[in-house]
Write a protein that holds these residues in place. Structure first.
Motif, PDB file in Angstrom:
ATOM      1  N   ALA A  91      74.399  18.268  25.026  1.00 30.18           N
ATOM      2  CA  ALA A  91      73.466  18.613  23.950  1.00 30.18           C
ATOM      3  C   ALA A  91      73.902  19.886  23.229  1.00 30.18           C
ATOM      4  N   ARG A  92      74.395  20.860  23.992  1.00 30.02           N
ATOM      5  CA  ARG A  92      74.877  22.102  23.367  1.00 30.02           C
ATOM      6  C   ARG A  92      76.128  21.861  22.543  1.00 30.02           C
ATOM      7  N   LYS A  93      76.968  20.972  22.994  1.00 28.84           N
ATOM      8  CA  LYS A  93      78.171  20.644  22.230  1.00 28.84           C
ATOM      9  C   LYS A  93      77.815  20.178  20.825  1.00 28.84           C
ATOM     10  N   HIS A  94      76.724  19.417  20.700  1.00 30.14           N
ATOM     11  CA  HIS A  94      76.306  18.892  19.398  1.00 30.14           C
ATOM     12  C   HIS A  94      75.213  19.746  18.756  1.00 30.14           C
ATOM     13  N   ALA A  95      74.843  20.850  19.411  1.00 37.15           N
ATOM     14  CA  ALA A  95      73.800  21.747  18.900  1.00 37.15           C
ATOM     15  C   ALA A  95      72.502  21.001  18.607  1.00 37.15           C
ATOM     16  N   ILE A  96      72.145  20.078  19.509  1.00 38.01           N
ATOM     17  CA  ILE A  96      70.910  19.303  19.380  1.00 38.01           C
ATOM     18  C   ILE A  96      69.871  19.875  20.346  1.00 38.01           C
ATOM     19  N   PRO A  97      68.768  20.405  19.850  1.00 36.68           N
ATOM     20  CA  PRO A  97      67.730  20.904  20.758  1.00 36.68           C
ATOM     21  C   PRO A  97      67.166  19.776  21.620  1.00 36.68           C
ATOM     22  N   THR A  98      66.724  20.145  22.789  1.00 37.52           N
ATOM     23  CA  THR A  98      66.050  19.218  23.694  1.00 37.52           C
ATOM     24  C   THR A  98      64.568  19.569  23.720  1.00 37.52           C
ATOM     25  N   VAL A  99      63.714  18.578  23.576  1.00 33.17           N
ATOM     26  CA  VAL A  99      62.272  18.823  23.637  1.00 33.17           C
ATOM     27  C   VAL A  99      61.906  19.433  24.986  1.00 33.17           C
ATOM     28  N   PHE A 100      61.114  20.495  24.940  1.00 29.78           N
ATOM     29  CA  PHE A 100      60.492  20.970  26.170  1.00 29.78           C
ATOM     30  C   PHE A 100      59.160  20.255  26.297  1.00 29.78           C
ATOM     31  N   THR A 101      59.047  19.385  27.276  1.00 36.05           N
ATOM     32  CA  THR A 101      57.841  18.585  27.477  1.00 36.05           C
ATOM     33  C   THR A 101      57.045  19.152  28.639  1.00 36.05           C
ATOM     34  N   ASP A 102      55.854  19.661  28.344  1.00 32.98           N
ATOM     35  CA  ASP A 102      54.988  20.166  29.401  1.00 32.98           C
ATOM     36  C   ASP A 102      54.006  19.071  29.767  1.00 32.98           C
ATOM     37  N   SER A 103      54.350  18.327  30.808  1.00 31.87           N
ATOM     38  CA  SER A 103      53.579  17.143  31.180  1.00 31.87           C
ATOM     39  C   SER A 103      53.761  16.858  32.669  1.00 31.87           C
ATOM     40  N   PRO A 104      52.717  16.385  33.332  1.00 32.58           N
ATOM     41  CA  PRO A 104      52.865  15.999  34.734  1.00 32.58           C
ATOM     42  C   PRO A 104      53.563  14.652  34.894  1.00 32.58           C
ATOM     43  N   LYS A 105      53.790  13.972  33.782  1.00 28.45           N
ATOM     44  CA  LYS A 105      54.317  12.602  33.830  1.00 28.45           C
ATOM     45  C   LYS A 105      55.809  12.515  33.545  1.00 28.45           C
TER      46      LYS A 105
END
Length: 279
Positions: A172-186
């Protein structure tokens, strides 16, 4: 709480922070978020003047006509942005590397009509999608980065624990694509910074609380949003790898999604108020 000036809070040391919800059509918001006598055709107009961003889920099920995108943009004030959830027929295709035709159909099918109201494009991978580095690499490499002279911003949400690995973060860093931070118990959650903006989806609102979250939790998320906007990583949140050293300011998007949906607009407005107060 109303925000007549929709220029997102920012400074030389902080990126803008926009807080919003998923969608704007939801019957229980009538006489809760929306006034009881508000015309339904004015719901987007109203929502966009009380929130800084909206994540559009409808595009996940089907792309819209160019005229629809234009209509959405025209209904909203300067500084407001939409995040568009990419169609599921793309993210659920196998393999992703062969989805170029679908990607082009969506990207070049009219979203340029949104102009500067177009925010990040969210690519949500289903829980059935296993981490395949080569396949994902080809997909991310092929994503268009410019549309009619405007930079496109892409963000990836992963929903299978197999993505919680250093190889994914590196890719993901190689392509500079952010990753969603998901705050979820699921769903799996990682706060590793992989792009030049931050995108969080908070999914723990509680119906019994008027603002969805307790004051202490909203204060904490406001502090997190400010830290992200200042270019800092947050060690207290779950990471795959080590936290990163401070970097340049980042734009931040925080969306209250699902859970006690009835309370999400109130949660978003309460968080935005805190963020603006800290700016």
């Amino acid at each position: 709480m109303e925000h007549p000036d929709h220029t997102a809070a920012s400074s030389a040391l902080h990126g803008p922070i926009r807080v919003g919800v998923g969608g704007w059509v939801y019957a229980p918001w009538r006489d809760n978020f929306y006034p009881a006598d508000l015309l339904r055709r004015l719901e987007l107009d109203y929502a966009s003047r009380h929130l800084r961003a909206i994540e559009v889920n409808g595009t996940y099920y089907s792309a819209q006509k160019p005229a629809t995108y234009a209509k959405w943009a025209e209904a909203t004030p300067p500084g407001f942005v939409f995040s568009l959830k990419a169609p599921r027929y793309i993210t659920e295709s196998r393999p992703l590397a062969h989805s170029g035709k679908g990607v082009d159909s969506f990207i070049y099918g009219g979203i340029e009509e949104m102009g500067d109201r177009l925010g990040p494009i969210l690519w949500q991978l289903p829980p059935s999608r296993k981490f395949d580095a080569d396949d994902l690499d080809a997909f991310l490499q092929a994503l268009p980065r410019v549309l009619n002279g405007r930079p496109l911003r892409h963000v990836l949400e992963v929903r299978k624990p197999g993505f919680l690995c250093p190889a994914y973060v590196e890719l993901a860093r190689k392509h500079a694509i952010p990753t969603v931070f998901t705050d979820s118990p699921k769903f799996p959650s990682l706060a590793d910074l992989t792009g030049d903006f931050v995108y969080a989806r908070l999914m723990r609102s509680i119906e019994e609380i008027a603002t969805g979250y307790e004051d202490r939790a909203l204060d904490q998320w406001a502090a997190h949003a400010q830290a992200w906007a200042a270019g800092r990583d947050i060690a207290a949140l779950p990471h795959v790898g080590p936290t990163q050293p401070p970097g340049p300011p980042r734009e931040v998007f925080v969306f209250f999604i699902s859970s006690a949906k009835l309370r999400n607009p109130a949660a978003a407005m309460a968080l935005q108020e805190r963020v603006d107060r800290l700016a």
